[in-house]
Structure formats: structure tokens, C-alpha cells
Scaffold this motif. Structure first.
Motif, PDB file in Angstrom:
ATOM      1  N   HIS A 105       0.759  -1.106  -0.067  1.00 60.37           N
ATOM      2  CA  HIS A 105       0.046   0.170   0.060  1.00 60.37           C
ATOM      3  C   HIS A 105       1.078   1.398   0.147  1.00 60.37           C
ATOM      4  N   PRO A 106       0.357   2.043  -0.767  1.00 64.74           N
ATOM      5  CA  PRO A 106       0.992   3.575  -0.723  1.00 64.74           C
ATOM      6  C   PRO A 106       0.905   4.416   0.393  1.00 64.74           C
ATOM      7  N   TYR A 107       1.847   5.154   0.831  1.00 67.35           N
ATOM      8  CA  TYR A 107       1.553   6.499   1.686  1.00 67.35           C
ATOM      9  C   TYR A 107       1.319   7.519   0.663  1.00 67.35           C
ATOM     10  N   LEU A 108       1.924   7.943  -0.320  1.00 67.75           N
ATOM     11  CA  LEU A 108       1.456   8.805  -1.196  1.00 67.75           C
ATOM     12  C   LEU A 108       1.372   8.365  -2.612  1.00 67.75           C
ATOM     13  N   SER A 109       0.275   8.754  -3.331  1.00 68.00           N
ATOM     14  CA  SER A 109       0.098   7.896  -4.540  1.00 68.00           C
ATOM     15  C   SER A 109      -0.903   8.750  -5.383  1.00 68.00           C
ATOM     16  N   ASN A 110      -0.688   9.076  -6.962  1.00 70.57           N
ATOM     17  CA  ASN A 110      -1.515  10.055  -7.715  1.00 70.57           C
ATOM     18  C   ASN A 110      -2.366   8.843  -8.544  1.00 70.57           C
ATOM     19  N   GLY A 111      -2.430   7.721  -8.251  1.00 68.06           N
ATOM     20  CA  GLY A 111      -3.183   6.648  -8.809  1.00 68.06           C
ATOM     21  C   GLY A 111      -4.673   6.777  -8.404  1.00 68.06           C
ATOM     22  N   ASP A 112      -5.289   5.976  -8.662  1.00 64.87           N
ATOM     23  CA  ASP A 112      -6.770   5.628  -8.503  1.00 64.87           C
ATOM     24  C   ASP A 112      -7.034   5.417  -7.075  1.00 64.87           C
ATOM     25  N   HIS A 113      -6.085   4.811  -6.383  1.00 66.83           N
ATOM     26  CA  HIS A 113      -6.207   4.281  -4.887  1.00 66.83           C
ATOM     27  C   HIS A 113      -6.048   5.586  -4.164  1.00 66.83           C
ATOM     28  N   GLY A 114      -5.162   6.462  -4.171  1.00 66.84           N
ATOM     29  CA  GLY A 114      -4.873   7.619  -3.614  1.00 66.84           C
ATOM     30  C   GLY A 114      -3.886   7.444  -2.589  1.00 66.84           C
ATOM     31  N   ASN A 115      -3.738   8.427  -1.641  1.00 65.44           N
ATOM     32  CA  ASN A 115      -3.039   8.417  -0.284  1.00 65.44           C
ATOM     33  C   ASN A 115      -3.591   7.540   0.695  1.00 65.44           C
ATOM     34  N   ALA A 116      -2.673   7.500   1.546  1.00 66.26           N
ATOM     35  CA  ALA A 116      -3.266   6.506   2.755  1.00 66.26           C
ATOM     36  C   ALA A 116      -3.946   7.346   3.759  1.00 66.26           C
ATOM     37  N   GLY A 117      -4.979   7.220   4.206  1.00 67.28           N
ATOM     38  CA  GLY A 117      -5.785   7.798   4.947  1.00 67.28           C
ATOM     39  C   GLY A 117      -6.874   8.485   4.204  1.00 67.28           C
ATOM     40  N   ALA A 118      -6.841   8.393   2.767  1.00 66.38           N
ATOM     41  CA  ALA A 118      -7.826   8.889   1.683  1.00 66.38           C
ATOM     42  C   ALA A 118      -7.861   8.245   0.848  1.00 66.38           C
ATOM     43  N   TYR A 119      -7.656   6.638   0.957  1.00 68.97           N
ATOM     44  CA  TYR A 119      -7.862   5.695  -0.168  1.00 68.97           C
ATOM     45  C   TYR A 119      -9.364   5.661  -0.514  1.00 68.97           C
ATOM     46  N   GLU A 120      -9.768   5.255  -1.745  1.00 68.44           N
ATOM     47  CA  GLU A 120     -10.974   5.305  -2.626  1.00 68.44           C
ATOM     48  C   GLU A 120     -11.911   4.413  -1.506  1.00 68.44           C
ATOM     49  N   ASP A 121     -13.228   5.182  -1.487  1.00 68.58           N
ATOM     50  CA  ASP A 121     -14.190   4.580  -0.420  1.00 68.58           C
ATOM     51  C   ASP A 121     -14.900   3.539  -1.315  1.00 68.58           C
ATOM     52  N   LEU A 122     -14.845   2.189  -0.648  1.00 71.98           N
ATOM     53  CA  LEU A 122     -15.867   1.015  -1.431  1.00 71.98           C
ATOM     54  C   LEU A 122     -17.139   1.227  -0.708  1.00 71.98           C
ATOM     55  N   GLU A 123     -17.888   1.876  -1.826  1.00 73.00           N
ATOM     56  CA  GLU A 123     -19.326   2.046  -1.370  1.00 73.00           C
ATOM     57  C   GLU A 123     -20.162   0.787  -1.023  1.00 73.00           C
ATOM     58  N   GLY A 124     -20.734   1.149   0.269  1.00 78.03           N
ATOM     59  CA  GLY A 124     -21.646  -0.170   0.698  1.00 78.03           C
ATOM     60  C   GLY A 124     -20.847  -1.154   1.425  1.00 78.03           C
ATOM     61  N   ILE A 125     -19.665  -0.811   1.704  1.00 82.02           N
ATOM     62  CA  ILE A 125     -18.743  -1.936   2.550  1.00 82.02           C
ATOM     63  C   ILE A 125     -18.435  -1.056   3.846  1.00 82.02           C
ATOM     64  N   PRO A 126     -19.019  -1.252   4.882  1.00 81.93           N
ATOM     65  CA  PRO A 126     -18.849  -0.474   6.171  1.00 81.93           C
ATOM     66  C   PRO A 126     -17.521  -1.058   6.935  1.00 81.93           C
ATOM     67  N   LEU A 127     -16.357  -1.249   6.319  1.00 83.29           N
ATOM     68  CA  LEU A 127     -15.400  -1.659   7.011  1.00 83.29           C
ATOM     69  C   LEU A 127     -14.590  -0.430   7.389  1.00 83.29           C
ATOM     70  N   PRO A 128     -14.050  -0.313   8.662  1.00 82.11           N
ATOM     71  CA  PRO A 128     -13.214   0.660   9.185  1.00 82.11           C
ATOM     72  C   PRO A 128     -11.922   0.974   8.719  1.00 82.11           C
ATOM     73  N   PHE A 129     -11.194   0.076   7.930  1.00 77.51           N
ATOM     74  CA  PHE A 129      -9.998   0.137   7.287  1.00 77.51           C
ATOM     75  C   PHE A 129      -9.966   0.739   5.656  1.00 77.51           C
ATOM     76  N   VAL A 130     -10.963   0.852   5.322  1.00 74.13           N
ATOM     77  CA  VAL A 130     -10.856   1.049   3.761  1.00 74.13           C
ATOM     78  C   VAL A 130     -10.273   2.296   3.373  1.00 74.13           C
ATOM     79  N   ALA A 131     -10.189   3.382   4.402  1.00 75.14           N
ATOM     80  CA  ALA A 131      -9.535   4.594   3.959  1.00 75.14           C
ATOM     81  C   ALA A 131      -7.877   4.318   4.331  1.00 75.14           C
ATOM     82  N   GLY A 132      -7.619   3.334   4.796  1.00 73.06           N
ATOM     83  CA  GLY A 132      -6.255   3.282   5.068  1.00 73.06           C
ATOM     84  C   GLY A 132      -5.640   4.306   6.251  1.00 73.06           C
ATOM     85  N   GLU A 133      -6.286   4.596   7.079  1.00 75.49           N
ATOM     86  CA  GLU A 133      -5.875   5.480   8.082  1.00 75.49           C
ATOM     87  C   GLU A 133      -4.696   4.581   8.897  1.00 75.49           C
TER      88      GLU A 133
END
Length: 396
Positions: free
Chosen positions: A275-303
Motif C-alpha cells: 500500500h502507498p503512503y502517497l500516490s497519484n493513482g486511483d487508490h490515492g493517499n493513505a488515509g484517503a484511499y477510495e471509499d468502497l461504497e456499501g462496504i462498512p469496514l473501518p479500514f477502507v481509507a487506510g488510516e
């Protein structure tokens, strides 16, 4: 809740095509006059093993890196090049690497060479093309080993050491490579169609066990380290960090990394994970990874990945290399560490973010070759046909 997660899955596919290449014309190469550390001994001892063995999960493993002479297989790929939208900025490039007939450093004092790529587990034509390009580059420039930055098997890892995917997606694509390939785990390797959590909690263990089966594959534990010459390397299990506590606590991994990095006397300290700390790809930066809509898991943002990186990588590790985003990027240094994304080993996606960068390219598969020569770090980014796209050297 997990049953719904596995049913929903995670789409991680990327298209292929002509690459869109960008070089930041405002980027500045690191100051070559910065303080230089003296190289360590030819074989750097690990923190717990004075013989210099591979350290895994806080436990010493006596397996030594086994770099051998470079491969002899010639590539069969085409020679088309990525379509650039911006002329590469040669003012940010200070490469000093030269080609030679030396196909491996063999642990020579002050010189280490390797290639890094990630998200390879497709078994498709692009993966084979990248492998052929690696063979050709390593024949010319030398390679001690390769690194895989995770997502080694799409879509849900392997089901054991006899899973046919080992042949289809690893042994056959890389059969022409004769040096070790060190790997770490990605979210797809843990299963759940990329969620990184699976009812089969042994999926990640199978990849560790395969180290005893393959001549190429190296994963002595889910996280581990080794040394060569004046450099030390840490392979991290970032999926465990991201999904904590579903795949166990990441506290032991963080304590192991903190202690071993603090004890290291290596000139170069390099970590690789998925997993990246910083990235300009579609997953993005750690702590702000893409949100998996409808999947209520606490880790999806990569905080948790963000916190781990800021506490244990930033300013302590010289270079962190990752995958997850299917692109090739060299971000501008942040928090005292250089960040490279090398996740286009079998498929490629778009560039969407706006982090400052030295180089990035979308929709083009490829890999990065690295040379550590005394106190200089040279990285060269290649496309899947072996064309050199970008080179940068910085000094310690």
C-alpha cells in the motif's frame, strides 16, 4: 457482515494502452551536497544475526540472498513506445549509471542492483512482456534480485502451494529469470476478492510456505528483512496493517521494524510493501484511499497505514517502494523519505491525484531498476518493452 463483503468484492482491474507520461518540470533533484554516511561492511549484519542472515517477523532466518549471474534469455516483446504528452525534463535527471557486461554485483562492496515491480498476478501477455524486458535490462545492467510489491495473485490469492496459479502467474512468466524474487503480500493475496480479509485465513501463509518449494520465490515470513553490501531491506505486510485487527494485530510488526531500523548501520535503508503512503493513482493517499461504497469496514481509507508510515517509515527509511496503484510514479520526497510506486507489472490504470512528482505515467505497464552505488541511488523506470522512460539519481 463479512459474507456481504466477499459477495461485493473489489474491482481492481486496469486497462492497457498507450501511456500518458508526465514529468514535473518544477521538481528538484535532491541536494547532492547533503551529508554522506560511510558505507557499511561488505556483508552487513542484521540486528539479531551477526552473520548477516535474513530476518523475518522479528525472528532470524539464516537464508542468505543468493544473487547469481544474469539471465541469458532474449526478450520477444515488441518495441513500441509509450506516447508522451510532455517531454521528459532532463534537468531533473542526474543519472550516473552506466551499462556494462557485469550481470550481477555478487555483493560487491558499495554496489547493489535490483528491479522492482508489483501487482503482477494476472498471467496475461503484459506480465510476460514485462518479464522479458526485465531479463534484457538485467543482462545489460546487472541485477542481484527482483522485488514484488504485492497482489501477486488475482483475484483472491492462492489455495495452497499446489495451486495451478503458481505455474500460470509466477513460474512460467519468470522462468527466464535466474536471480531470487523477493515478495510481499497485497490485499488480493489475503483473499476476499481484494478486500484483504477472507474466511480462509491461511491464504497468506501459503505464499510463505511456497518459499520452500520454488527456486525463485522468496517470502520467508509475512514481513522480513535482509542485508547486502551497504544496504538493508525491509519487506512489509501492509495489508495486515490496513486490516488490523482482522488479520491480527500489526503492533508486533511495527515494533520489529522500529527496533531493526534503529539498530541498522546500513548506508541505505529501503522498505517495500503493497500500500502507498502517497500516490497519484486511483487508490490515492493513505488515509484517503477510495471509499468502497456499501462496504462498512473501518479500514477502507487506510488510516492505519498512514499512521504506521508517519510513525515508523517517514524520516527513518530512505526509500519506500510500493504497488497497489497500477502505475509507475516517482513522487517528490515527503516527510524525509522518497516514495516510488511500481504497481504496473501486469496491468495499468489512470493517474488522478495531484501530489508533487518527479515522474509518472498512466496506462503503461513496466518496472523500475535500481542501483545503489556507495552513497548514490539511481532509479530507472522502464516500460513493458524495455524502453527507458525516466532516470533520476540522488545522493545521501
Amino acid at each position: 457482515m463479512l459474507a456481504a463483503v466477499f459477495a461485493t468484492g473489489c474491482s481492481d482491474d486496469g486497462g492497457t494502452g498507450a501511456g500518458t507520461q508526465n514529468v514535473d518540470t518544477t521538481a528538484q533533484t535532491s541536494d547532492a551536497t547533503a551529508a554522506t554516511q560511510s558505507p557499511g561492511p561488505t556483508t552487513e549484519p542484521s540486528p539479531t544475526d551477526p552473520t548477516g542472515g535474513t530476518q523475518s517477523g522479528g525472528q532470524t532466518n539464516t537464508t542468505e540472498p543468493d544473487p547469481t549471474a544474469g539471465p541469458t534469455t532474449n526478450p520477444t516483446s515488441t518495441t513500441t513506445t509509450a506516447t508522451a504528452t510532455t517531454t521528459p525534463d532532463t534537468t531533473t535527471t542526474t543519472a550516473t549509471a552506466t551499462t556494462s557486461e557485469d550481470t550481477t554485483t555478487g555483493g560487491a562492496t558499495g554496489v547493489v542492483r535490483f528491479v522492482v515491480l508489483g501487482d503482477v498476478g494476472e498471467g496475461n501477455e503484459d506480465q510476460y512482456q514485462v518479464a522479458d524486458a526485465i531479463i534484457a535490462v538485467c543482462e545489460q545492467r546487472g541485477c542481484d534480485w527482483a522485488m514484488l510489491t504485492g497482489d501477486n495473485f488475482y483475484d483472491s490469492g492462492v489455495d495452497g502451494v499446489d495451486d495451478p496459479q503458481w505455474q500460470e502467474k509466477f513460474e512460467l512468466p519468470y522462468m527466464g529469470i535466474t536471480f531470487p524474487i523477493y515478495a510481499v503480500l497485497g490485499n488480493h493475496d489475503y483473499g476476499g476478492n481484494g478486500i484483504g480479509v477472507d474466511f480462509d485465513t491461511s491464504k497468506s501463509d501459503y505464499q510463505v510456505e511456497y518459499t520452500q518449494v520454488s527456486e525463485l520465490w522468496r517470502m520467508p515470513d509475512k514481513y522480513y528483512s535482509w542485508t547486502q553490501a551497504h544496504a538493508e531491506f525491509w519487506g512489509l505486510d501492509t495489508n495486515q496493517i490496513m486490516t488490523d485487527p482482522f488479520n491480527g494485530s500489526s503492533d508486533p510488526q511495527q515494533a520489529w521494524l522500529d527496533q531493526s531500523v534503529a539498530a541498522s548501520t546500513a548506508t541505505w535503508k529501503i522498505a517495500f510493501g503493497h500500500h502507498p503512503y502517497l500516490s497519484n493513482g486511483d487508490h490515492g493517499n493513505a488515509g484517503a484511499y477510495e471509499d468502497l461504497e456499501g462496504i462498512p469496514l473501518p479500514f477502507v481509507a487506510g488510516e492505519s497505514v498512514k499512521e504506521f508510515m508517519e510513525e515508523s517509515v517517514c524520516g527513518k527509511i530512505d526509500v519506500y517502494i510500493c504497488g497497489h496503484d497500477h502505475t509507475m510514479q516517482w513522487l517528490q520526497a515527503a516527510c524525509g523519505t522518497e516514495f516510488i510506486v511500481a504497481g504496473a507489472g501486469s496491468k495499468a490504470n489512470t493517474i488522478e491525484g495531484d501530489n508533487p512528482f518527479h515522474f509518472q505515467i498512466a496506462e503503461m505497464e513496466g518496472f523500475t531498476w535500481v542501483e545503489l552505488n556507495d552513497n548514490s541511488f539511481t532509479g530507472v523506470i522502464y516500460d513493458k518493452n524495455g524502453n527507458e522512460l525516466y532516470t533520476r539519481t540522488f545522493m545521501k
